[in-house]
Scaffold this motif. Structure first.
Motif, mmCIF file in Angstrom:
data_model
loop_
_atom_site.group_PDB
_atom_site.id
_atom_site.type_symbol
_atom_site.label_atom_id
_atom_site.label_comp_id
_atom_site.label_asym_id
_atom_site.label_seq_id
_atom_site.Cartn_x
_atom_site.Cartn_y
_atom_site.Cartn_z
ATOM 1 N N ALA A 72 9.203 8.321 1.871
ATOM 2 C CA ALA A 72 8.444 8.179 3.112
ATOM 3 C C ALA A 72 8.895 6.899 3.814
ATOM 4 O O ALA A 72 9.263 5.924 3.158
ATOM 5 N N PRO A 73 8.893 6.874 5.144
ATOM 6 C CA PRO A 73 9.389 5.703 5.871
ATOM 7 C C PRO A 73 8.623 4.412 5.546
ATOM 8 O O PRO A 73 9.192 3.342 5.517
ATOM 9 N N ASP A 74 7.324 4.514 5.319
ATOM 10 C CA ASP A 74 6.540 3.308 5.049
ATOM 11 C C ASP A 74 6.060 3.248 3.592
ATOM 12 O O ASP A 74 5.042 2.639 3.284
ATOM 13 N N ALA A 75 6.804 3.853 2.685
ATOM 14 C CA ALA A 75 6.383 3.912 1.279
ATOM 15 C C ALA A 75 6.292 2.516 0.663
ATOM 16 O O ALA A 75 5.325 2.201 -0.028
ATOM 17 N N TYR A 76 7.274 1.677 0.935
ATOM 18 C CA TYR A 76 7.266 0.336 0.347
ATOM 19 C C TYR A 76 6.061 -0.459 0.837
ATOM 20 O O TYR A 76 5.366 -1.099 0.052
ATOM 21 N N ARG A 77 5.812 -0.413 2.138
ATOM 22 C CA ARG A 77 4.691 -1.165 2.706
ATOM 23 C C ARG A 77 3.366 -0.667 2.139
ATOM 24 O O ARG A 77 2.481 -1.461 1.812
ATOM 25 N N THR A 78 3.215 0.647 1.976
ATOM 26 C CA THR A 78 1.984 1.214 1.432
ATOM 27 C C THR A 78 1.770 0.790 -0.013
ATOM 28 O O THR A 78 0.684 0.337 -0.391
ATOM 29 N N VAL A 79 2.808 0.909 -0.812
ATOM 30 C CA VAL A 79 2.685 0.547 -2.223
ATOM 31 C C VAL A 79 2.444 -0.953 -2.376
ATOM 32 O O VAL A 79 1.632 -1.383 -3.202
ATOM 33 N N ARG A 80 3.136 -1.762 -1.579
ATOM 34 C CA ARG A 80 2.939 -3.215 -1.652
ATOM 35 C C ARG A 80 1.525 -3.591 -1.246
ATOM 36 O O ARG A 80 0.902 -4.461 -1.862
ATOM 37 N N GLY A 81 0.983 -2.943 -0.234
ATOM 38 C CA GLY A 81 -0.400 -3.205 0.189
ATOM 39 C C GLY A 81 -1.398 -2.858 -0.906
ATOM 40 O O GLY A 81 -2.344 -3.613 -1.156
ATOM 41 N N GLU A 82 -1.181 -1.725 -1.561
ATOM 42 C CA GLU A 82 -2.072 -1.341 -2.666
ATOM 43 C C GLU A 82 -1.970 -2.348 -3.810
ATOM 44 O O GLU A 82 -2.985 -2.724 -4.400
ATOM 45 N N TRP A 83 -0.759 -2.782 -4.115
ATOM 46 C CA TRP A 83 -0.574 -3.743 -5.193
ATOM 47 C C TRP A 83 -1.274 -5.070 -4.858
ATOM 48 O O TRP A 83 -1.924 -5.661 -5.715
ATOM 49 N N LEU A 84 -1.149 -5.526 -3.604
ATOM 50 C CA LEU A 84 -1.801 -6.773 -3.204
ATOM 51 C C LEU A 84 -3.319 -6.652 -3.262
ATOM 52 O O LEU A 84 -4.007 -7.598 -3.666
ATOM 53 N N ARG A 85 -3.862 -5.497 -2.876
ATOM 54 C CA ARG A 85 -5.315 -5.287 -2.973
ATOM 55 C C ARG A 85 -5.773 -5.343 -4.421
ATOM 56 O O ARG A 85 -6.787 -5.977 -4.742
ATOM 57 N N ARG A 86 -5.025 -4.700 -5.315
ATOM 58 C CA ARG A 86 -5.391 -4.737 -6.737
ATOM 59 C C ARG A 86 -5.298 -6.156 -7.286
ATOM 60 O O ARG A 86 -6.144 -6.578 -8.080
#
Length: 93
Positions: free
Chosen positions: A24-38
């Protein structure tokens, strides 16, 4: 079917499957955001846990100190009461 033939066929199948997968075009940003929230949540939970443990330890210490006997103990006895007084000698005797 021999082992090298099976390996070759599996490699070809996985290569064909890998060529069709598109990230997905924004896969890295999405996963990084989830990781930062956790990570933020983990740190917040740890800070709250530390505060609770510190508060409980402080309250337990104060409770123990408050329930200590108020009379004199063996350590803080008045030394004048436990040591017999020496006779006072007059000067020149």
């Amino acid at each position: 079917m021999s082992t090298p033939d099976t390996e070759r066929r599996l490699r070809e199948a996985f290569d064909a499957l890998a060529r069709e997968v598109r990230p997905a075009p924004d896969a890295y940003r999405t996963v990084r955001g989830e990781w930062l929230r956790r990570e933020r949540r983990r740190r917040l939970v740890l800070a709250v846990l530390i505060a609770v443990v510190f508060t409980l330890a402080t309250l337990a210490g104060l409770w123990v100190l408050n329930n200590a006997p108020s009379g004199p103990g063996a350590i803080y006895d008045d030394p004048r009461k436990s040591v017999p007084s020496a006779p006072v000698l007059a000067p020149g005797s």
